[in-house]
Design a protein around this motif. Structure first.
Motif, PDB file in Angstrom:
ATOM      1  N   VAL A 117      16.862 -40.396  12.951  1.00  0.00           N
ATOM      2  CA  VAL A 117      15.884 -41.171  12.191  1.00  0.00           C
ATOM      3  C   VAL A 117      14.480 -40.660  12.450  1.00  0.00           C
ATOM      4  O   VAL A 117      13.730 -40.361  11.526  1.00  0.00           O
ATOM      5  CB  VAL A 117      15.985 -42.677  12.533  1.00  0.00           C
ATOM      6  N   GLY A 118      14.094 -40.544  13.722  1.00  0.00           N
ATOM      7  CA  GLY A 118      12.781 -40.029  14.056  1.00  0.00           C
ATOM      8  C   GLY A 118      12.411 -40.278  15.504  1.00  0.00           C
ATOM      9  O   GLY A 118      12.799 -41.298  16.088  1.00  0.00           O
ATOM     10  N   CYS A 119      11.688 -39.318  16.082  1.00  0.00           N
ATOM     11  CA  CYS A 119      11.217 -39.452  17.460  1.00  0.00           C
ATOM     12  C   CYS A 119      10.064 -38.497  17.701  1.00  0.00           C
ATOM     13  O   CYS A 119       9.876 -37.532  16.986  1.00  0.00           O
ATOM     14  CB  CYS A 119      12.335 -39.178  18.459  1.00  0.00           C
ATOM     15  N   ASP A 120       9.302 -38.814  18.747  1.00  0.00           N
ATOM     16  CA  ASP A 120       8.333 -37.863  19.277  1.00  0.00           C
ATOM     17  C   ASP A 120       8.925 -37.360  20.594  1.00  0.00           C
ATOM     18  O   ASP A 120      10.087 -37.663  20.914  1.00  0.00           O
ATOM     19  CB  ASP A 120       6.946 -38.507  19.433  1.00  0.00           C
ATOM     20  N   CYS A 121       8.165 -36.596  21.370  1.00  0.00           N
ATOM     21  CA  CYS A 121       8.737 -36.014  22.588  1.00  0.00           C
ATOM     22  C   CYS A 121       9.142 -37.085  23.599  1.00  0.00           C
ATOM     23  O   CYS A 121      10.180 -36.976  24.238  1.00  0.00           O
ATOM     24  CB  CYS A 121       7.808 -34.972  23.199  1.00  0.00           C
ATOM     25  N   LEU A 122       8.349 -38.148  23.724  1.00  0.00           N
ATOM     26  CA  LEU A 122       8.699 -39.232  24.637  1.00  0.00           C
ATOM     27  C   LEU A 122       9.894 -40.007  24.091  1.00  0.00           C
ATOM     28  O   LEU A 122      10.790 -40.399  24.842  1.00  0.00           O
ATOM     29  CB  LEU A 122       7.501 -40.160  24.863  1.00  0.00           C
ATOM     30  N   GLY A 123       9.923 -40.217  22.787  1.00  0.00           N
ATOM     31  CA  GLY A 123      11.057 -40.897  22.175  1.00  0.00           C
ATOM     32  C   GLY A 123      12.357 -40.132  22.346  1.00  0.00           C
ATOM     33  O   GLY A 123      13.418 -40.732  22.537  1.00  0.00           O
ATOM     34  N   LEU A 124      12.291 -38.811  22.288  1.00  0.00           N
ATOM     35  CA  LEU A 124      13.465 -37.983  22.560  1.00  0.00           C
ATOM     36  C   LEU A 124      13.959 -38.245  23.976  1.00  0.00           C
ATOM     37  O   LEU A 124      15.140 -38.502  24.204  1.00  0.00           O
ATOM     38  CB  LEU A 124      13.135 -36.496  22.371  1.00  0.00           C
ATOM     39  N   LEU A 125      13.052 -38.200  24.926  1.00  0.00           N
ATOM     40  CA  LEU A 125      13.403 -38.438  26.327  1.00  0.00           C
ATOM     41  C   LEU A 125      14.009 -39.836  26.493  1.00  0.00           C
ATOM     42  O   LEU A 125      15.056 -39.999  27.120  1.00  0.00           O
ATOM     43  CB  LEU A 125      12.153 -38.285  27.200  1.00  0.00           C
ATOM     44  N   LEU A 126      13.368 -40.851  25.911  1.00  0.00           N
ATOM     45  CA  LEU A 126      13.869 -42.227  26.039  1.00  0.00           C
ATOM     46  C   LEU A 126      15.220 -42.397  25.347  1.00  0.00           C
ATOM     47  O   LEU A 126      16.112 -43.075  25.862  1.00  0.00           O
ATOM     48  CB  LEU A 126      12.853 -43.213  25.475  1.00  0.00           C
ATOM     49  N   GLY A 127      15.387 -41.772  24.186  1.00  0.00           N
ATOM     50  CA  GLY A 127      16.658 -41.866  23.473  1.00  0.00           C
ATOM     51  C   GLY A 127      17.798 -41.207  24.222  1.00  0.00           C
ATOM     52  O   GLY A 127      18.909 -41.745  24.290  1.00  0.00           O
ATOM     53  N   VAL A 128      17.539 -40.050  24.809  1.00  0.00           N
ATOM     54  CA  VAL A 128      18.563 -39.370  25.604  1.00  0.00           C
ATOM     55  C   VAL A 128      18.892 -40.226  26.830  1.00  0.00           C
ATOM     56  O   VAL A 128      20.055 -40.435  27.163  1.00  0.00           O
ATOM     57  CB  VAL A 128      18.102 -37.944  26.002  1.00  0.00           C
ATOM     58  N   TRP A 129      17.858 -40.738  27.491  1.00  0.00           N
ATOM     59  CA  TRP A 129      18.067 -41.589  28.676  1.00  0.00           C
ATOM     60  C   TRP A 129      18.921 -42.800  28.293  1.00  0.00           C
ATOM     61  O   TRP A 129      19.880 -43.144  28.979  1.00  0.00           O
ATOM     62  CB  TRP A 129      16.714 -42.032  29.237  1.00  0.00           C
ATOM     63  N   ARG A 130      18.579 -43.456  27.187  1.00  0.00           N
ATOM     64  CA  ARG A 130      19.309 -44.653  26.738  1.00  0.00           C
ATOM     65  C   ARG A 130      20.780 -44.317  26.486  1.00  0.00           C
ATOM     66  O   ARG A 130      21.670 -45.077  26.861  1.00  0.00           O
ATOM     67  CB  ARG A 130      18.673 -45.211  25.472  1.00  0.00           C
ATOM     68  N   SER A 131      21.041 -43.188  25.861  1.00  0.00           N
ATOM     69  CA  SER A 131      22.409 -42.798  25.563  1.00  0.00           C
ATOM     70  C   SER A 131      23.212 -42.506  26.827  1.00  0.00           C
ATOM     71  O   SER A 131      24.376 -42.889  26.940  1.00  0.00           O
ATOM     72  CB  SER A 131      22.412 -41.578  24.648  1.00  0.00           C
ATOM     73  N   VAL A 132      22.591 -41.834  27.791  1.00  0.00           N
ATOM     74  CA  VAL A 132      23.301 -41.432  29.009  1.00  0.00           C
ATOM     75  C   VAL A 132      23.440 -42.587  30.003  1.00  0.00           C
ATOM     76  O   VAL A 132      24.478 -42.760  30.621  1.00  0.00           O
ATOM     77  CB  VAL A 132      22.607 -40.218  29.662  1.00  0.00           C
ATOM     78  N   TYR A 133      22.388 -43.412  30.143  1.00  0.00           N
ATOM     79  CA  TYR A 133      22.381 -44.455  31.169  1.00  0.00           C
ATOM     80  C   TYR A 133      22.576 -45.870  30.629  1.00  0.00           C
ATOM     81  O   TYR A 133      22.736 -46.805  31.402  1.00  0.00           O
ATOM     82  CB  TYR A 133      21.075 -44.399  31.964  1.00  0.00           C
ATOM     83  N   GLY A 134      22.493 -46.066  29.309  1.00  0.00           N
ATOM     84  CA  GLY A 134      22.704 -47.380  28.738  1.00  0.00           C
ATOM     85  C   GLY A 134      21.436 -48.177  28.495  1.00  0.00           C
ATOM     86  O   GLY A 134      21.435 -49.139  27.741  1.00  0.00           O
ATOM     87  N   THR A 135      20.349 -47.814  29.127  1.00  0.00           N
ATOM     88  CA  THR A 135      19.065 -48.490  28.974  1.00  0.00           C
ATOM     89  C   THR A 135      17.964 -47.524  29.386  1.00  0.00           C
ATOM     90  O   THR A 135      18.255 -46.483  29.978  1.00  0.00           O
ATOM     91  CB  THR A 135      19.014 -49.777  29.829  1.00  0.00           C
ATOM     92  N   VAL A 136      16.726 -47.849  29.076  1.00  0.00           N
ATOM     93  CA  VAL A 136      15.615 -46.994  29.506  1.00  0.00           C
ATOM     94  C   VAL A 136      15.009 -47.573  30.785  1.00  0.00           C
ATOM     95  O   VAL A 136      15.072 -48.786  31.003  1.00  0.00           O
ATOM     96  CB  VAL A 136      14.537 -46.824  28.410  1.00  0.00           C
ATOM     97  N   PRO A 137      14.401 -46.731  31.626  1.00  0.00           N
ATOM     98  CA  PRO A 137      13.861 -47.228  32.889  1.00  0.00           C
ATOM     99  C   PRO A 137      12.627 -48.113  32.718  1.00  0.00           C
ATOM    100  O   PRO A 137      12.377 -49.003  33.520  1.00  0.00           O
ATOM    101  CB  PRO A 137      13.518 -45.962  33.666  1.00  0.00           C
ATOM    102  N   GLU A 138      11.854 -47.871  31.669  1.00  0.00           N
ATOM    103  CA  GLU A 138      10.697 -48.705  31.352  1.00  0.00           C
ATOM    104  C   GLU A 138      10.281 -48.398  29.923  1.00  0.00           C
ATOM    105  O   GLU A 138      10.514 -47.311  29.421  1.00  0.00           O
ATOM    106  CB  GLU A 138       9.537 -48.481  32.319  1.00  0.00           C
ATOM    107  N   GLU A 139       9.678 -49.366  29.283  1.00  0.00           N
ATOM    108  CA  GLU A 139       9.172 -49.175  27.923  1.00  0.00           C
ATOM    109  C   GLU A 139       7.722 -48.714  28.012  1.00  0.00           C
ATOM    110  O   GLU A 139       6.940 -49.299  28.776  1.00  0.00           O
ATOM    111  CB  GLU A 139       9.252 -50.475  27.124  1.00  0.00           C
ATOM    112  N   PRO A 140       7.342 -47.703  27.259  1.00  0.00           N
ATOM    113  CA  PRO A 140       5.972 -47.203  27.352  1.00  0.00           C
ATOM    114  C   PRO A 140       4.951 -48.101  26.660  1.00  0.00           C
ATOM    115  O   PRO A 140       3.759 -48.000  26.930  1.00  0.00           O
ATOM    116  CB  PRO A 140       6.043 -45.841  26.667  1.00  0.00           C
ATOM    117  N   GLY A 141       5.393 -48.980  25.771  1.00  0.00           N
ATOM    118  CA  GLY A 141       4.450 -49.764  24.980  1.00  0.00           C
ATOM    119  C   GLY A 141       3.800 -48.869  23.939  1.00  0.00           C
ATOM    120  O   GLY A 141       4.015 -47.652  23.925  1.00  0.00           O
TER     121      GLY A 141
END
Length: 153
Positions: free
Chosen positions: A32-56
């Motif tokens: 759908v769409g991402c920036d570089c941080l969104g890519l990192l967060l999306g990969v993290w979410r997929s691998v770990y089930g959740t993100v460590p923190e939301e950037p706001g």
């Protein structure tokens, strides 16, 4: 090999699955769409089930505006920092455009000489880790082991 090795394999596979995702500032949805941080967060979410923190919410010039090295500080909170010479597939790379500026670009190393990242005006792509990129590396980080996704530092 241990759980960290498994995490690296899963991170590389997931990052490659994002290739072709359109650039979208503050986005973090595969296909759908991402920036570089969104890519990192999306990969993290997929691998770990959740993100460590939301950037706001953040502006395109967020790193220069505040003067803080927020991306580097967040990586240090949630990942293990490594010497640049020990970077391996599955590691997080952070870049700064000039030595005096905070890090503001994130990527995932998929091979010793290639990384996956998102940047404005393009899609998520695989790029060669050429000298122009290597000299801008601000930090190299190993993701947490899968068995302890909430591990700090």
């Amino acid at each position: 090999m241990g759980a960290g090795y498994d995490a690296a394999e899963r991170i590389v596979a997931e990052a490659l699955g994002w290739v072709g995702t359109p650039y979208r500032h503050q986005g973090s949805r595969k296909g759908v769409g991402c920036d570089c941080l969104g890519l990192l967060l999306g990969v993290w979410r997929s691998v770990y089930g959740t993100v460590p923190e939301e950037p706001g919410p953040y502006a395109a010039d967020w790193a220069e505006a505040g003067g803080e090295d927020r991306l580097l500080e967040a990586a240090r909170r949630h990942c293990r920092e490594k010497p640049a010479g020990t970077a391996a597939a599955g590691d997080l790379l952070l870049f700064r455009w000039r030595a005096s500026l905070p890090a503001k670009h994130a990527a995932i190393l998929i091979a010793p000489d290639r990384f996956v990242h998102a940047y404005e005006g393009s899609t998520v792509v695989v790029s060669p880790l050429v000298p122009q990129w290597r000299k801008r590396i601000a930090g190299v980080f190993a993701f947490p082991d899968i068995s302890t996704p909430d591990r700090q530092g």
